[in-house]
Write an enzyme that holds these catalytic residues in place. Structure first.
Site, PDB file in Angstrom:
ATOM      1  N   HIS A  85      80.425 -64.112 -89.329  1.00 31.79           N
ATOM      2  CA  HIS A  85      79.220 -63.529 -89.391  1.00 31.79           C
ATOM      3  C   HIS A  85      78.524 -64.092 -90.638  1.00 31.79           C
ATOM      4  CE1 HIS A  85      76.213 -60.216 -89.709  1.00 31.79           C
ATOM      5  NE2 HIS A  85      76.389 -60.336 -91.072  1.00 31.79           N
ATOM      6  N   ASP A 164      75.261 -46.890 -87.820  1.00 33.98           N
ATOM      7  CA  ASP A 164      74.846 -47.994 -88.462  1.00 33.98           C
ATOM      8  C   ASP A 164      73.376 -48.349 -88.108  1.00 33.98           C
ATOM      9  OD1 ASP A 164      74.715 -50.407 -90.179  1.00 33.98           O
ATOM     10  OD2 ASP A 164      74.505 -51.274 -88.379  1.00 33.98           O
ATOM     11  N   ARG A 171      67.285 -47.512 -93.978  1.00 27.69           N
ATOM     12  CA  ARG A 171      67.492 -48.274 -95.188  1.00 27.69           C
ATOM     13  C   ARG A 171      66.405 -49.402 -95.310  1.00 27.69           C
ATOM     14  NH1 ARG A 171      72.625 -51.193 -94.458  1.00 27.69           N
ATOM     15  NH2 ARG A 171      72.243 -52.592 -96.146  1.00 27.69           N
ATOM     16  N   SER A 186      77.781 -51.703 -93.129  1.00 25.52           N
ATOM     17  CA  SER A 186      77.015 -52.154 -92.076  1.00 25.52           C
ATOM     18  C   SER A 186      77.696 -53.143 -91.236  1.00 25.52           C
ATOM     19  CB  SER A 186      75.465 -52.249 -92.533  1.00 25.52           C
ATOM     20  OG  SER A 186      74.710 -52.747 -91.536  1.00 25.52           O
ATOM     21  N   LYS A 190      80.338 -53.261 -87.503  1.00 29.00           N
ATOM     22  CA  LYS A 190      79.766 -53.511 -86.214  1.00 29.00           C
ATOM     23  C   LYS A 190      81.064 -54.724 -85.827  1.00 29.00           C
ATOM     24  CE  LYS A 190      75.968 -54.219 -88.058  1.00 29.00           C
ATOM     25  NZ  LYS A 190      74.437 -54.522 -88.374  1.00 29.00           N
TER      26      LYS A 190
HETATM   27  N1  URA Z   1      73.066 -57.126 -91.759  1.00 33.92           N
HETATM   28  C1  URA Z   1      73.475 -55.913 -91.345  1.00 33.92           C
HETATM   29  O1  URA Z   1      74.083 -55.920 -90.231  1.00 33.92           O
HETATM   30  N2  URA Z   1      73.678 -54.839 -92.334  1.00 33.92           N
HETATM   31  C2  URA Z   1      73.218 -55.044 -93.474  1.00 33.92           C
HETATM   32  O2  URA Z   1      73.241 -54.180 -94.237  1.00 33.92           O
HETATM   33  C3  URA Z   1      72.662 -56.238 -94.028  1.00 33.92           C
HETATM   34  C4  URA Z   1      72.634 -57.356 -93.181  1.00 33.92           C
END
Ligand code: URA
Length: 428
Positions: A85, A164, A171, A186, A190
């Site tokens: 990621h 999320d 947010r 967050s 995932k």
């Molecule tokens: N990417 C995400 O999935 N969540 C965040 O809070 C910031 C970047």
């Protein structure tokens, strides 16, 4: 489940208190089903941004967000799985060559990706510039491709960490994106729900990244690595430079083109280096330490895997990529060494040319973006092209040129230098 009230929890965080596991579970479950209102969650997100959360609270928040949806599992495939990621940057196309490269070595890559918002590009937007390529797969199609090809990059379905999804949109409009507990939970909710066994985090540092300084990037990386380890995912992080763009191409089809060059054994040195570093790390976490990763870029194995991966999602790997209708060339004003080229300004210019979107429902232009003719540390010649801007709509050049004002420096007597791309490593 114990019952609480949202105002009571907001007050605890406002007064710098600690939320219990039961309180966090209650909050996430009730926010997901609509019983805690957006305005209450906004207030709480702001209190978290201002007053923070301890490690136990962040872990509870992550676990509660995972529990809000489905969790994928590939145990039936009987192979190691690894994913990467990136926290996002300018010209960051690494996922494209990386997924097929890792799959060459028998480690499956289940990559659920997103679209770009703001100045950073999204992997799905890039791949969608390939004629025919499909981002949405059913869980069955995803599983089948992972088993047969060993690499999938596709859109995350709505069943994964729905809490999320809801919180992230909130947010985005309440000035609470930058809180480390919220970013970490967050991203990791995932990735953990996605079911990968190993995970390498590429945490970007610099003007083009979320984290502008190394201390905050280190803190975010440490929290995320800990969350992964606690959830049984083998996780490490690399902190990598995002002060200047990665590679020479920024924009959707342009980045696919550069990724294909890397898969053909060429491409800019920084893109190749980061691809190889991240692949080596993903393979190491999966128990494969004695492999020559770079060889698979040079001998065509990674390219073969790429072609399979694109074709499996209805893409035509041989089709010409879209090209923007209009070009504008910026010339180097003097001879010398390019000593500075700001990632954020280049990313913003590319976005204004049409490569990115301002709202999530906006379309993107496949061919828009910027080609750099030199990278930081390289020599340039006065009067020769420094950058080429691409767009379908010439009215966009003005805004892009304004974004690029003061974005580069040329030092007449500067000495050429190599880019240091990996700044630090955070192990679990
Ligand atoms: N990417 C995400 O999935 N969540 C965040 O809070 C910031 C970047």
């Amino acid at each position: 489940m114990a019952s609480f009230s949202a105002p009571e929890l907001i007050v605890i965080k406002r007064d710098k208190g600690e939320l219990s596991t039961e309180q966090i579970n209650w909050l996430v479950a009730n926010y997901t089903r609509g019983a805690v209102a957006d305005e209450q969650m906004s207030a709480l997100a702001m209190a978290i941004l201002l007053n923070g959360m301890n490690r136990r609270e962040i872990r509870d928040l992550t676990m509660a967000m995972i529990a809000s949806g489905e969790k994928l599992n590939y145990d039936d495939l009987g192979v190691a799985t690894a994913d990467k990621h990136s926290t996002g940057g300018v010209g960051d196309k690494i996922t494209l060559p990386l997924a097929p490269l890792v799959a060459v070595f028998g480690v499956a890559v289940p990559q659920l990706s997103g679209r770009g918002l703001g100045h950073t590009g999204g992997t799905l937007d890039k791949l969608e510039s390939i004629p025919g390529w499909r981002a949405s797969l059913s869980n069955e199609e995803f599983h089948k491709q992972l088993a047969e090809v060993g690499a999938v990059i596709c859109a995350a379905g709505s069943g994964l960490a729905p809490a999320d999804r809801k919180l992230y949109s909130l947010r985005d409009v309440t000035g609470t994106v930058e809180a480390i507990p919220l970013i970490a939970s967050s991203i990791m909710s995932k990735k953990i729900a996605e079911g990968t066994k190993s995970l390498v985090l590429d945490v970007k540092v610099g003007s083009g990244a979320f984290m502008k300084d190394i201390e905050r990037a280190r803190e975010l990386a440490t929290v995320m690595v800990q969350l992964g380890q606690d959830a049984g995912v083998n996780t490490t992080a690399l902190l990598t430079d995002m002060s200047t763009p990665l590679g020479l191409q920024i924009g959707n089809a342009l980045e696919v083109k550069e990724s294909v060059e890397v898969l053909a054994g060429g491409g800019p040195a920084d893109v190749v280096q980061l691809t190889v570093e991240l692949a080596t790390e993903m393979l190491r976490l999966s128990g494969k330490t004695d492999v020559d990763v770079a060889a698979a870029l040079n001998d065509g194995r990674a390219m073969d895997k790429w072609r399979q991966m694109i074709s499996a999602q209805s893409g035509n790997p041989d089709a010409p990529l879209p090209v923007a209708k209009e070009q504008h060339v910026i010339l180097a004003p003097a001879d010398g060494m390019l000593s500075h080229l700001d990632a954020l300004q280049v990313g913003t210019a590319s976005w204004r040319l049409g490569a990115g979107r301002a709202r999530k429902e906006d379309p993107v232009q496949a061919g828009a973006g910027i080609t750099l003719h030199a990278q930081v540390g390289q020599r340039v010649t006065g009067g020769q092209p420094l950058m080429t801007l691409h767009t379908d709509e010439p009215a966009r050049f003005e805004g892009a040129l304004a974004a690029l004002e003061g974005s580069f420096k040329i030092e007449v007597s500067g000495k050429p230098s190599e880019r240091q791309i990996v700044l630090e490593r955070i192990n679990g």
